[in-house]
Design a protein around this motif. Structure first.
Motif, PDB file in Angstrom:
ATOM      1  N   VAL A   3       0.817  -1.218   0.000  1.00  0.00           N
ATOM      2  CA  VAL A   3       0.000   0.000   0.000  1.00  0.00           C
ATOM      3  C   VAL A   3       0.852   1.270   0.000  1.00  0.00           C
ATOM      4  O   VAL A   3       0.314   2.366  -0.194  1.00  0.00           O
ATOM      5  CB  VAL A   3      -0.982   0.026   1.188  1.00  0.00           C
ATOM      6  CG1 VAL A   3      -1.901  -1.183   1.141  1.00  0.00           C
ATOM      7  CG2 VAL A   3      -0.269   0.126   2.525  1.00  0.00           C
ATOM      8  N   LEU A   4       2.158   1.149   0.193  1.00  0.00           N
ATOM      9  CA  LEU A   4       3.019   2.324   0.124  1.00  0.00           C
ATOM     10  C   LEU A   4       3.278   2.732  -1.321  1.00  0.00           C
ATOM     11  O   LEU A   4       3.461   1.885  -2.195  1.00  0.00           O
ATOM     12  CB  LEU A   4       4.365   2.052   0.810  1.00  0.00           C
ATOM     13  CG  LEU A   4       4.432   2.220   2.327  1.00  0.00           C
ATOM     14  CD1 LEU A   4       5.795   1.754   2.832  1.00  0.00           C
ATOM     15  CD2 LEU A   4       4.185   3.668   2.746  1.00  0.00           C
ATOM     16  N   LYS A   5       3.316   4.025  -1.542  1.00  0.00           N
ATOM     17  CA  LYS A   5       3.740   4.535  -2.846  1.00  0.00           C
ATOM     18  C   LYS A   5       5.236   4.285  -3.017  1.00  0.00           C
ATOM     19  O   LYS A   5       5.960   4.089  -2.040  1.00  0.00           O
ATOM     20  CB  LYS A   5       3.451   6.039  -2.929  1.00  0.00           C
ATOM     21  CG  LYS A   5       1.975   6.402  -2.855  1.00  0.00           C
ATOM     22  CD  LYS A   5       1.789   7.915  -2.871  1.00  0.00           C
ATOM     23  CE  LYS A   5       0.328   8.293  -2.692  1.00  0.00           C
ATOM     24  NZ  LYS A   5       0.115   9.765  -2.665  1.00  0.00           N
ATOM     25  N   PRO A   6       5.738   4.290  -4.247  1.00  0.00           N
ATOM     26  CA  PRO A   6       7.186   4.189  -4.449  1.00  0.00           C
ATOM     27  C   PRO A   6       7.910   5.257  -3.640  1.00  0.00           C
ATOM     28  O   PRO A   6       7.501   6.423  -3.630  1.00  0.00           O
ATOM     29  CB  PRO A   6       7.338   4.415  -5.959  1.00  0.00           C
ATOM     30  CG  PRO A   6       6.035   3.970  -6.534  1.00  0.00           C
ATOM     31  CD  PRO A   6       4.981   4.351  -5.517  1.00  0.00           C
ATOM     32  N   ASN A   7       8.948   4.853  -2.931  1.00  0.00           N
ATOM     33  CA  ASN A   7       9.723   5.722  -2.045  1.00  0.00           C
ATOM     34  C   ASN A   7       8.960   6.124  -0.780  1.00  0.00           C
ATOM     35  O   ASN A   7       9.400   7.014  -0.042  1.00  0.00           O
ATOM     36  CB  ASN A   7      10.211   6.981  -2.768  1.00  0.00           C
ATOM     37  CG  ASN A   7      11.089   6.670  -3.957  1.00  0.00           C
ATOM     38  OD1 ASN A   7      12.008   5.855  -3.851  1.00  0.00           O
ATOM     39  ND2 ASN A   7      10.801   7.275  -5.097  1.00  0.00           N
ATOM     40  N   GLY A   8       7.828   5.470  -0.519  1.00  0.00           N
ATOM     41  CA  GLY A   8       7.097   5.719   0.718  1.00  0.00           C
ATOM     42  C   GLY A   8       7.851   5.172   1.917  1.00  0.00           C
ATOM     43  O   GLY A   8       8.795   4.389   1.798  1.00  0.00           O
ATOM     44  N   VAL A   9       7.410   5.590   3.114  1.00  0.00           N
ATOM     45  CA  VAL A   9       8.103   5.246   4.353  1.00  0.00           C
ATOM     46  C   VAL A   9       7.122   4.644   5.349  1.00  0.00           C
ATOM     47  O   VAL A   9       5.969   5.086   5.452  1.00  0.00           O
ATOM     48  CB  VAL A   9       8.764   6.493   4.973  1.00  0.00           C
ATOM     49  CG1 VAL A   9       9.462   6.141   6.293  1.00  0.00           C
ATOM     50  CG2 VAL A   9       9.771   7.113   4.008  1.00  0.00           C
ATOM     51  N   ALA A  10       7.585   3.634   6.095  1.00  0.00           N
ATOM     52  CA  ALA A  10       6.833   3.083   7.219  1.00  0.00           C
ATOM     53  C   ALA A  10       7.639   3.295   8.490  1.00  0.00           C
ATOM     54  O   ALA A  10       8.864   3.128   8.494  1.00  0.00           O
ATOM     55  CB  ALA A  10       6.559   1.594   7.011  1.00  0.00           C
ATOM     56  N   SER A  11       6.959   3.672   9.567  1.00  0.00           N
ATOM     57  CA  SER A  11       7.610   3.927  10.852  1.00  0.00           C
ATOM     58  C   SER A  11       6.874   3.167  11.945  1.00  0.00           C
ATOM     59  O   SER A  11       5.662   3.339  12.122  1.00  0.00           O
ATOM     60  CB  SER A  11       7.591   5.435  11.161  1.00  0.00           C
ATOM     61  OG  SER A  11       8.063   5.691  12.479  1.00  0.00           O
ATOM     62  N   PHE A  12       7.617   2.326  12.683  1.00  0.00           N
ATOM     63  CA  PHE A  12       7.027   1.541  13.772  1.00  0.00           C
ATOM     64  C   PHE A  12       7.916   1.592  15.011  1.00  0.00           C
ATOM     65  O   PHE A  12       9.143   1.432  14.904  1.00  0.00           O
ATOM     66  CB  PHE A  12       6.828   0.083  13.342  1.00  0.00           C
ATOM     67  CG  PHE A  12       5.896  -0.094  12.177  1.00  0.00           C
ATOM     68  CD1 PHE A  12       4.542   0.149  12.321  1.00  0.00           C
ATOM     69  CD2 PHE A  12       6.377  -0.488  10.941  1.00  0.00           C
ATOM     70  CE1 PHE A  12       3.675  -0.001  11.241  1.00  0.00           C
ATOM     71  CE2 PHE A  12       5.520  -0.647   9.859  1.00  0.00           C
ATOM     72  CZ  PHE A  12       4.163  -0.401  10.009  1.00  0.00           C
ATOM     73  N   TYR A  13       7.298   1.797  16.159  1.00  0.00           N
ATOM     74  CA  TYR A  13       8.007   1.795  17.448  1.00  0.00           C
ATOM     75  C   TYR A  13       7.498   0.591  18.224  1.00  0.00           C
ATOM     76  O   TYR A  13       6.331   0.555  18.628  1.00  0.00           O
ATOM     77  CB  TYR A  13       7.724   3.097  18.188  1.00  0.00           C
ATOM     78  CG  TYR A  13       8.621   3.390  19.378  1.00  0.00           C
ATOM     79  CD1 TYR A  13      10.000   3.187  19.307  1.00  0.00           C
ATOM     80  CD2 TYR A  13       8.099   3.905  20.560  1.00  0.00           C
ATOM     81  CE1 TYR A  13      10.820   3.482  20.378  1.00  0.00           C
ATOM     82  CE2 TYR A  13       8.913   4.220  21.635  1.00  0.00           C
ATOM     83  CZ  TYR A  13      10.275   3.999  21.544  1.00  0.00           C
ATOM     84  OH  TYR A  13      11.084   4.298  22.621  1.00  0.00           O
ATOM     85  N   GLU A  14       8.366  -0.415  18.426  1.00  0.00           N
ATOM     86  CA  GLU A  14       7.918  -1.726  18.863  1.00  0.00           C
ATOM     87  C   GLU A  14       8.791  -2.314  19.974  1.00  0.00           C
ATOM     88  O   GLU A  14       9.999  -2.059  20.026  1.00  0.00           O
ATOM     89  CB  GLU A  14       7.957  -2.687  17.670  1.00  0.00           C
ATOM     90  CG  GLU A  14       7.049  -2.310  16.524  1.00  0.00           C
ATOM     91  CD  GLU A  14       5.577  -2.554  16.837  1.00  0.00           C
ATOM     92  OE1 GLU A  14       5.269  -3.501  17.579  1.00  0.00           O
ATOM     93  OE2 GLU A  14       4.738  -1.793  16.319  1.00  0.00           O
ATOM     94  N   PRO A  15       8.193  -3.135  20.848  1.00  0.00           N
ATOM     95  CA  PRO A  15       8.966  -3.790  21.904  1.00  0.00           C
ATOM     96  C   PRO A  15       9.855  -4.899  21.348  1.00  0.00           C
ATOM     97  O   PRO A  15       9.512  -5.568  20.377  1.00  0.00           O
ATOM     98  CB  PRO A  15       7.895  -4.351  22.833  1.00  0.00           C
ATOM     99  CG  PRO A  15       6.722  -4.590  21.937  1.00  0.00           C
ATOM    100  CD  PRO A  15       6.759  -3.471  20.924  1.00  0.00           C
ATOM    101  N   MET A  16      10.988  -5.076  22.022  1.00  0.00           N
ATOM    102  CA  MET A  16      11.932  -6.121  21.656  1.00  0.00           C
ATOM    103  C   MET A  16      11.787  -7.319  22.601  1.00  0.00           C
ATOM    104  O   MET A  16      11.335  -7.186  23.735  1.00  0.00           O
ATOM    105  CB  MET A  16      13.357  -5.585  21.735  1.00  0.00           C
ATOM    106  CG  MET A  16      13.684  -4.520  20.703  1.00  0.00           C
ATOM    107  SD  MET A  16      13.808  -5.211  19.038  1.00  0.00           S
ATOM    108  CE  MET A  16      15.295  -6.215  19.192  1.00  0.00           C
TER     109      MET A  16
END
Length: 252
Positions: free
Chosen positions: A147-160
């Motif tokens: 679903v991201l456009k070309p050169n789009g970005v995803a950002s996630f802050y997640e537990p390890m």
């Protein structure tokens, strides 16, 4: 396998519908702990606001909309804001927030994050916090990059999931988490690299977490010192996996 995954999704939906139906969130007791990693959350907030300007954005796991609408004020920045969550109760609350605030460019939908109904190449930014560790990561990454456009970005802050002390605490507090969640492992970042052309990971919360155990009079000092130490030790190859949280920046 498909039936088993459906059962997991249903358990997640039931857990979060119950959570958002209650007057008080049982996770509020964790606030003092989350304050010890607030610098990582702030880093993500800044990244999201920067990338949202005049963009089509998707909140992946939108909860009741409070983060995007009240904290980040994203409708004032972006072209369109869409949020999805497995909980219909949470989505209803999010849409009510948007209506109350007059945010006409914000829409929230009940949807399975592993099988989204959006067309390909729809969003410039996809972001979430504490969401992807509830999901099948192969399905999650495949859907996000789709679903991201070309050169789009995803950002996630997640537990390890590598720190044995944190894992022991998780085992002792099963009622405040879902049965199927799985904090991230270093191997999951290798999986992300199969789907995204660039994967950046920053780590937060090792020494700084100790400030939650300190008296209020010195907790801020301990937090500041712990954060400074973490800025060094959480760059070390073997040590960084023991952080509590990781900020993932994924580029399509």
């Amino acid at each position: 396998m498909h039936g088993e995954r459906d059962e997991i999704v249903n358990r997640e939906r039931e857990f979060h519908n119950l959570r958002f139906s209650q007057e008080e969130d049982p996770r509020e007791s964790l606030d003092k702990w989350y304050r010890t990693i607030r610098h990582g959350a702030k880093r993500q907030d800044e990244e999201i606001k920067r990338l949202s300007k005049n963009a089509d954005v998707l909140e992946y796991g939108c909860s009741d909309g409070g983060w995007s609408l009240h904290s980040l004020h994203l409708p004032d920045l972006c072209r369109s804001l869409t949020g999805i969550d497995i909980s219909e109760v949470a989505v209803n609350k999010a849409n009510e927030r948007a209506r109350t605030l007059g945010n006409m460019n914000a829409t929230f939908l009940a949807m399975n994050a592993e099988a989204m109904s959006f067309e390909d190449n729809k969003f410039d930014l996809v972001y979430g916090r504490g969401i992807i560790h509830h999901l099948d990561l192969d399905r999650c990454f495949s859907e996000v990059v789709r679903v991201l456009k070309p050169n789009g970005v995803a950002s996630f802050y997640e537990p390890m999931g590598h720190n044995p002390l944190l894992n022991a605490y998780r085992r002792r507090t099963p009622l405040i988490r879902t049965a199927d969640e799985h904090p991230l492992l270093v191997s999951d970042f290798a999986l992300a690299r199969r789907y995204f052309r660039d994967v950046q990971v920053e780590y937060f919360g090792l020494c700084s977490v100790g400030s939650a155990l300190m008296p209020r009079s010195i907790s801020e000092t301990v937090y500041t010192i712990g954060k400074a130490v973490d800025s060094v030790v959480l760059t070390l190859p073997f040590v960084k996996r023991f952080a509590w949280y990781a900020l993932l920046t994924l580029r399509a």
